[in-house]
Write a protein that holds these residues in place. Structure first.
Motif, mmCIF file in Angstrom:
data_model
loop_
_atom_site.group_PDB
_atom_site.id
_atom_site.type_symbol
_atom_site.label_atom_id
_atom_site.label_comp_id
_atom_site.label_asym_id
_atom_site.label_seq_id
_atom_site.Cartn_x
_atom_site.Cartn_y
_atom_site.Cartn_z
ATOM 1 N N HIS A 196 0.811 -1.211 0.000
ATOM 2 C CA HIS A 196 0.000 0.000 0.000
ATOM 3 C C HIS A 196 0.844 1.261 0.000
ATOM 4 C CE1 HIS A 196 -4.362 -1.064 0.517
ATOM 5 N NE2 HIS A 196 -3.802 -2.257 0.575
ATOM 6 N N ARG A 197 2.033 1.193 0.540
ATOM 7 C CA ARG A 197 2.896 2.376 0.592
ATOM 8 C C ARG A 197 3.790 2.512 -0.630
ATOM 9 N NH1 ARG A 197 4.836 1.281 6.852
ATOM 10 N NH2 ARG A 197 2.780 1.610 7.830
ATOM 11 N N SER A 198 3.772 1.520 -1.497
ATOM 12 C CA SER A 198 4.717 1.481 -2.618
ATOM 13 C C SER A 198 4.364 2.435 -3.748
ATOM 14 C CB SER A 198 4.791 0.059 -3.188
ATOM 15 O OG SER A 198 3.557 -0.278 -3.818
ATOM 16 N N GLY A 199 3.115 2.843 -3.814
ATOM 17 C CA GLY A 199 2.682 3.684 -4.919
ATOM 18 C C GLY A 199 2.272 2.925 -6.158
ATOM 19 N N VAL A 200 2.324 1.587 -6.123
ATOM 20 C CA VAL A 200 1.899 0.814 -7.281
ATOM 21 C C VAL A 200 0.391 0.915 -7.432
ATOM 22 C CG1 VAL A 200 3.810 -0.807 -7.001
ATOM 23 C CG2 VAL A 200 1.577 -1.353 -6.020
ATOM 24 N N ASP A 201 -0.081 0.733 -8.631
ATOM 25 C CA ASP A 201 -1.505 0.760 -8.920
ATOM 26 C C ASP A 201 -2.132 -0.533 -8.401
ATOM 27 O OD1 ASP A 201 -4.058 0.963 -9.883
ATOM 28 O OD2 ASP A 201 -3.502 1.031 -12.009
ATOM 29 N N LEU A 202 -2.900 -0.415 -7.330
ATOM 30 C CA LEU A 202 -3.471 -1.613 -6.719
ATOM 31 C C LEU A 202 -4.550 -2.245 -7.584
ATOM 32 C CD1 LEU A 202 -3.727 -0.501 -2.984
ATOM 33 C CD2 LEU A 202 -1.976 -1.919 -4.061
ATOM 34 N N ASP A 203 -5.057 -1.498 -8.542
ATOM 35 C CA ASP A 203 -6.067 -2.054 -9.433
ATOM 36 C C ASP A 203 -5.454 -2.648 -10.709
ATOM 37 O OD1 ASP A 203 -8.347 -1.428 -7.826
ATOM 38 O OD2 ASP A 203 -8.047 0.668 -8.359
ATOM 39 N N ALA A 204 -4.131 -2.577 -10.799
ATOM 40 C CA ALA A 204 -3.451 -3.156 -11.963
ATOM 41 C C ALA A 204 -3.560 -4.667 -11.936
ATOM 42 C CB ALA A 204 -1.983 -2.737 -11.971
ATOM 43 N N GLU A 205 -3.805 -5.254 -13.088
ATOM 44 C CA GLU A 205 -3.866 -6.708 -13.214
ATOM 45 C C GLU A 205 -2.442 -7.260 -13.316
ATOM 46 O OE1 GLU A 205 -6.602 -8.858 -13.649
ATOM 47 O OE2 GLU A 205 -8.115 -7.300 -13.333
ATOM 48 N N VAL A 206 -2.148 -8.276 -12.524
ATOM 49 C CA VAL A 206 -0.831 -8.915 -12.584
ATOM 50 C C VAL A 206 -1.024 -10.387 -12.918
ATOM 51 C CG1 VAL A 206 0.200 -7.299 -10.943
ATOM 52 C CG2 VAL A 206 -0.817 -9.428 -10.115
ATOM 53 N N PRO A 207 -0.061 -11.005 -13.590
ATOM 54 C CA PRO A 207 -0.179 -12.440 -13.894
ATOM 55 C C PRO A 207 -0.194 -13.278 -12.617
ATOM 56 C CG PRO A 207 1.530 -11.392 -15.235
ATOM 57 C CD PRO A 207 1.149 -10.406 -14.182
ATOM 58 N N GLU B 150 -7.415 -20.788 -8.417
ATOM 59 C CA GLU B 150 -8.345 -20.925 -9.537
ATOM 60 C C GLU B 150 -8.026 -19.938 -10.658
ATOM 61 O OE1 GLU B 150 -10.484 -23.354 -9.669
ATOM 62 O OE2 GLU B 150 -9.955 -24.035 -7.643
ATOM 63 N N LEU B 151 -7.252 -18.908 -10.321
ATOM 64 C CA LEU B 151 -6.886 -17.875 -11.302
ATOM 65 C C LEU B 151 -5.526 -18.143 -11.941
ATOM 66 C CD1 LEU B 151 -7.934 -14.778 -9.161
ATOM 67 C CD2 LEU B 151 -9.312 -16.005 -10.850
ATOM 68 N N LEU B 152 -4.886 -19.231 -11.582
ATOM 69 C CA LEU B 152 -3.551 -19.539 -12.086
ATOM 70 C C LEU B 152 -3.555 -19.561 -13.612
ATOM 71 C CD1 LEU B 152 -0.873 -20.199 -10.632
ATOM 72 C CD2 LEU B 152 -1.365 -22.614 -11.029
ATOM 73 N N GLY B 153 -2.598 -18.855 -14.204
ATOM 74 C CA GLY B 153 -2.523 -18.748 -15.653
ATOM 75 C C GLY B 153 -3.242 -17.539 -16.205
ATOM 76 N N GLY B 154 -4.014 -16.862 -15.358
ATOM 77 C CA GLY B 154 -4.707 -15.642 -15.764
ATOM 78 C C GLY B 154 -4.113 -14.435 -15.070
ATOM 79 N N THR B 155 -4.946 -13.458 -14.770
ATOM 80 C CA THR B 155 -4.503 -12.249 -14.080
ATOM 81 C C THR B 155 -5.475 -11.927 -12.951
ATOM 82 O OG1 THR B 155 -5.730 -10.746 -15.532
ATOM 83 C CG2 THR B 155 -3.458 -11.318 -16.177
ATOM 84 N N ALA B 156 -5.021 -11.063 -12.039
ATOM 85 C CA ALA B 156 -5.866 -10.607 -10.935
ATOM 86 C C ALA B 156 -5.361 -9.245 -10.472
ATOM 87 C CB ALA B 156 -5.841 -11.598 -9.777
#
Length: 253
Positions: free
Chosen positions: A39-50, A77-83
């Motif tokens: 949360h403190r990193s400034g990364v976009d928390l809504d960004a989809e990651v593999p 269950e999301l393995l191979g996709g994004t979240a």
């Protein structure tokens, strides 16, 4: 070994400590530090990651998580996709997902988590590796906590109510939560493996100010089972005893 620290929320300074600076294997309590770093990193928390199951080891090479050893199956269950990182962070805390934890840790890096511990004023705790990085652990690189540092970590979340609110949604209402009257608010994180059982939280009574409590146990009582664990009952009994003295705890300057 049993370690206990109790402190009023307002100051965070312990009013009771037992083996407060003894190091314990962190189990899942380290996920609070990962959450704060994310949360403190400034990364976009809504960004989809593999959603992958392959991570860099702290000592070189790669490692993977065991699905059977993970208490939360939803991220698998999301393995191979994004979240979205936000949803992974939520599962890391509310359902203690190991896979989600390593994905969040990979997004920020161990140095960011080390910064969280430094900011909290921790002196004996560290999160240098991911969960199930067995090669690193065999090389002596391990995730460690103390009861005092866990209290400091939670106190450092003051001013970040969204993180404390997430900790209130912890689905595993055992350990500290089990020692409180039904319906009592508590923002907490617990963790267990065979041989270790820990829990840290901030309790919000209706009749006095909040207080912090951390209990770390390492020993044969810890079976590694989520609810049917003698060590979980020990933590609950300690939580209940502190609850009974809550006004004494929170009345301290």
């Amino acid at each position: 070994m049993l370690s206990v620290v109790v402190a009023p929320w307002g100051s965070g300074e312990p009013v009771f400590g037992r083996a407060a600076d003894v190091r314990h294997y962190a189990a899942s309590t380290m996920k609070v530090a990962v959450l704060a770093a994310l949360h403190r990193s400034g990364v976009d928390l809504d960004a989809e990651v593999p959603v992958v199951n392959r991570f860099d080891s702290a000592v070189g090479g790669e490692f993977a998580n065991s699905r059977d050893g993970d208490g939360d199956q939803l991220p698998w269950e999301l393995l191979g996709g994004t979240a979205p990182l936000r949803s992974l962070a939520e599962r890391m805390i509310t359902h203690s997902s190991n896979l989600a934890t390593n994905l969040c840790l990979a997004a920020v890096g161990p140095e960011a988590v080390a910064g969280v511990w430094r900011r909290a004023g921790a002196t004996h705790s560290a999160t240098p590796r991911g969960i199930e990085d067995a090669v690193a652990r065999e090389a002596g690189v391990d995730n460690l906590v103390t009861a005092r540092d866990l209290v400091r970590l939670l106190r450092s979340l003051d001013g970040e109510p969204e993180l404390l609110a997430l900790l209130e949604r912890n689905a595993y209402r055992v350990d500290l939560a089990a020692g409180l009257p039904p319906g009592t608010r508590i923002a907490f994180k617990n963790g267990w493996v065979t041989g270790a059982r820990h829990s840290v939280g901030v309790v919000y009574p209706d009749d006095c100010p909040p207080y912090l409590i951390a209990v770390c146990y390492t020993g044969p009582l810890a079976s590694g089972h989520g609810t049917a664990d003698p060590a979980a009952r020990l933590v609950a009994r300690i939580s209940a005893a502190v609850w009974d003295r809550r006004r004494d705890v929170t009345a301290r300057p």
